[in-house]
Design a protein around this motif. Sequence first.
Motif, mmCIF file in Angstrom:
data_model
loop_
_atom_site.group_PDB
_atom_site.id
_atom_site.type_symbol
_atom_site.label_atom_id
_atom_site.label_comp_id
_atom_site.label_asym_id
_atom_site.label_seq_id
_atom_site.Cartn_x
_atom_site.Cartn_y
_atom_site.Cartn_z
ATOM 1 N N MET A 149 14.239 46.496 -57.662
ATOM 2 C CA MET A 149 14.705 46.690 -58.996
ATOM 3 C C MET A 149 13.453 46.342 -59.952
ATOM 4 O O MET A 149 13.323 46.697 -61.093
ATOM 5 C CB MET A 149 16.026 46.037 -59.301
ATOM 6 N N LYS A 150 12.934 45.162 -59.800
ATOM 7 C CA LYS A 150 11.779 44.598 -60.533
ATOM 8 C C LYS A 150 10.836 45.507 -60.640
ATOM 9 O O LYS A 150 10.360 45.757 -61.931
ATOM 10 C CB LYS A 150 11.162 43.285 -59.948
ATOM 11 N N SER A 151 10.545 46.378 -59.394
ATOM 12 C CA SER A 151 9.397 47.305 -60.029
ATOM 13 C C SER A 151 10.043 48.435 -60.595
ATOM 14 O O SER A 151 9.142 49.243 -61.229
ATOM 15 C CB SER A 151 8.912 47.879 -58.515
ATOM 16 N N GLN A 152 11.269 48.686 -60.622
ATOM 17 C CA GLN A 152 11.875 50.035 -61.327
ATOM 18 C C GLN A 152 12.062 49.654 -62.704
ATOM 19 O O GLN A 152 11.966 50.632 -63.584
ATOM 20 C CB GLN A 152 13.325 50.411 -60.558
ATOM 21 N N VAL A 153 12.170 48.427 -63.182
ATOM 22 C CA VAL A 153 12.349 48.138 -64.495
ATOM 23 C C VAL A 153 11.233 47.523 -65.457
ATOM 24 O O VAL A 153 11.137 47.139 -66.435
ATOM 25 C CB VAL A 153 13.707 47.180 -64.862
ATOM 26 N N ALA A 154 10.108 47.419 -64.354
ATOM 27 C CA ALA A 154 8.619 46.533 -64.991
ATOM 28 C C ALA A 154 8.188 47.106 -66.225
ATOM 29 O O ALA A 154 7.790 46.360 -67.216
ATOM 30 C CB ALA A 154 7.835 46.640 -63.966
ATOM 31 N N SER A 155 8.398 48.476 -66.471
ATOM 32 C CA SER A 155 7.801 49.034 -67.681
ATOM 33 C C SER A 155 8.523 49.120 -68.841
ATOM 34 O O SER A 155 8.436 49.683 -70.031
ATOM 35 C CB SER A 155 7.107 50.527 -67.363
ATOM 36 N N LEU A 156 9.753 48.738 -68.624
ATOM 37 C CA LEU A 156 10.985 48.892 -69.856
ATOM 38 C C LEU A 156 10.857 48.137 -70.809
ATOM 39 O O LEU A 156 10.684 46.755 -70.404
ATOM 40 C CB LEU A 156 12.277 48.877 -69.091
ATOM 41 N N SER A 157 10.840 48.396 -72.141
ATOM 42 C CA SER A 157 10.825 47.411 -73.341
ATOM 43 C C SER A 157 12.405 46.877 -73.295
ATOM 44 O O SER A 157 13.137 47.384 -72.639
ATOM 45 C CB SER A 157 10.516 48.134 -74.356
ATOM 46 N N ASP A 158 12.447 46.012 -74.089
ATOM 47 C CA ASP A 158 13.813 45.523 -74.538
ATOM 48 C C ASP A 158 14.658 46.687 -75.118
ATOM 49 O O ASP A 158 15.695 46.635 -74.769
ATOM 50 C CB ASP A 158 13.799 44.254 -75.823
ATOM 51 N N ALA A 159 14.190 47.447 -75.816
ATOM 52 C CA ALA A 159 14.729 48.680 -76.515
ATOM 53 C C ALA A 159 15.066 49.474 -75.463
ATOM 54 O O ALA A 159 16.206 50.116 -75.374
ATOM 55 C CB ALA A 159 13.813 49.206 -77.602
ATOM 56 N N ASP A 160 14.223 49.751 -74.357
ATOM 57 C CA ASP A 160 14.650 50.638 -73.418
ATOM 58 C C ASP A 160 15.701 50.151 -72.562
ATOM 59 O O ASP A 160 16.666 51.033 -72.208
ATOM 60 C CB ASP A 160 13.356 50.991 -72.368
ATOM 61 N N ILE A 161 15.720 48.910 -72.292
ATOM 62 C CA ILE A 161 16.888 48.204 -71.601
ATOM 63 C C ILE A 161 18.196 48.294 -72.202
ATOM 64 O O ILE A 161 19.242 48.837 -71.565
ATOM 65 C CB ILE A 161 16.413 46.682 -71.338
ATOM 66 N N GLN A 162 18.223 48.163 -73.674
ATOM 67 C CA GLN A 162 19.128 48.166 -74.414
ATOM 68 C C GLN A 162 19.914 49.613 -74.263
ATOM 69 O O GLN A 162 20.972 50.026 -74.116
ATOM 70 C CB GLN A 162 19.041 47.994 -75.849
ATOM 71 N N ALA A 163 18.956 50.698 -74.348
ATOM 72 C CA ALA A 163 19.360 52.117 -74.537
ATOM 73 C C ALA A 163 20.018 52.584 -73.286
ATOM 74 O O ALA A 163 20.847 53.186 -72.977
ATOM 75 C CB ALA A 163 18.395 52.922 -75.076
ATOM 76 N N LEU A 164 19.295 52.160 -72.317
ATOM 77 C CA LEU A 164 19.789 52.399 -70.866
ATOM 78 C C LEU A 164 21.306 51.703 -70.401
ATOM 79 O O LEU A 164 22.031 52.433 -70.003
ATOM 80 C CB LEU A 164 18.493 51.793 -69.808
ATOM 81 N N ALA A 165 21.210 50.377 -70.782
ATOM 82 C CA ALA A 165 22.555 49.930 -70.554
ATOM 83 C C ALA A 165 23.793 50.473 -71.362
ATOM 84 O O ALA A 165 24.842 50.685 -70.714
ATOM 85 C CB ALA A 165 22.396 48.547 -70.949
ATOM 86 N N GLU A 166 23.558 50.966 -72.561
ATOM 87 C CA GLU A 166 24.538 51.799 -73.481
ATOM 88 C C GLU A 166 24.632 52.891 -72.755
ATOM 89 O O GLU A 166 25.996 53.395 -72.918
ATOM 90 C CB GLU A 166 23.952 51.851 -75.044
ATOM 91 N N TYR A 167 23.906 53.658 -72.405
ATOM 92 C CA TYR A 167 23.910 54.813 -71.700
ATOM 93 C C TYR A 167 24.693 54.821 -70.497
ATOM 94 O O TYR A 167 25.812 55.411 -69.966
ATOM 95 C CB TYR A 167 22.640 55.540 -71.226
ATOM 96 N N ILE A 168 24.568 53.877 -69.460
ATOM 97 C CA ILE A 168 25.119 53.440 -68.255
ATOM 98 C C ILE A 168 26.594 53.176 -68.595
ATOM 99 O O ILE A 168 27.543 53.566 -67.752
ATOM 100 C CB ILE A 168 24.563 52.705 -67.609
ATOM 101 N N HIS A 169 26.895 52.354 -69.590
ATOM 102 C CA HIS A 169 28.018 51.853 -69.971
ATOM 103 C C HIS A 169 28.896 53.120 -70.004
ATOM 104 O O HIS A 169 30.116 53.110 -69.979
ATOM 105 C CB HIS A 169 28.127 51.097 -71.133
ATOM 106 N N GLY A 170 28.352 54.148 -70.850
ATOM 107 C CA GLY A 170 29.214 55.257 -71.103
ATOM 108 C C GLY A 170 29.675 56.511 -69.868
ATOM 109 O O GLY A 170 30.081 57.255 -70.190
ATOM 110 N N LEU A 171 28.837 56.203 -68.869
ATOM 111 C CA LEU A 171 29.342 56.953 -67.725
ATOM 112 C C LEU A 171 30.549 56.646 -66.948
ATOM 113 O O LEU A 171 30.782 55.327 -67.105
ATOM 114 C CB LEU A 171 28.025 56.570 -66.748
ATOM 115 N N LYS A 172 31.142 57.613 -66.584
ATOM 116 C CA LYS A 172 32.404 57.400 -65.939
ATOM 117 C C LYS A 172 32.629 58.296 -64.650
ATOM 118 O O LYS A 172 32.265 59.306 -64.784
ATOM 119 C CB LYS A 172 33.522 57.548 -66.937
#
Length: 99
Positions: free
Chosen positions: A76-99
Amino acid sequence: MKKVTLALMLAGAASLVMADGAALFKKCAGCHGAKGEKKALGKSAVIGGMDVATLVDDLKGYKAGKTNKHGMGMMMKSQVASLSDADIQALAEYIHGLK
């Protein structure tokens, strides 16, 4: 008129900088499933619908090398290494919306 033009230019620039959670998730879907419904490699928790704060904390922890849930820390470290804080927030919000 100048104020309106400036406001529109700033709004346009901001939209270019905003992270796209759906686009970012494409990288995750191979292991986690299109809706976050799979346990990655049969090990992880199902992430679709998870709490945003938990996802942000976990992703930041993986990026920092401090999180190793289910023995997936290095991958997971290698998968998220290039993500900015804004990317992480956007990704988390997107994942939260998945059902």
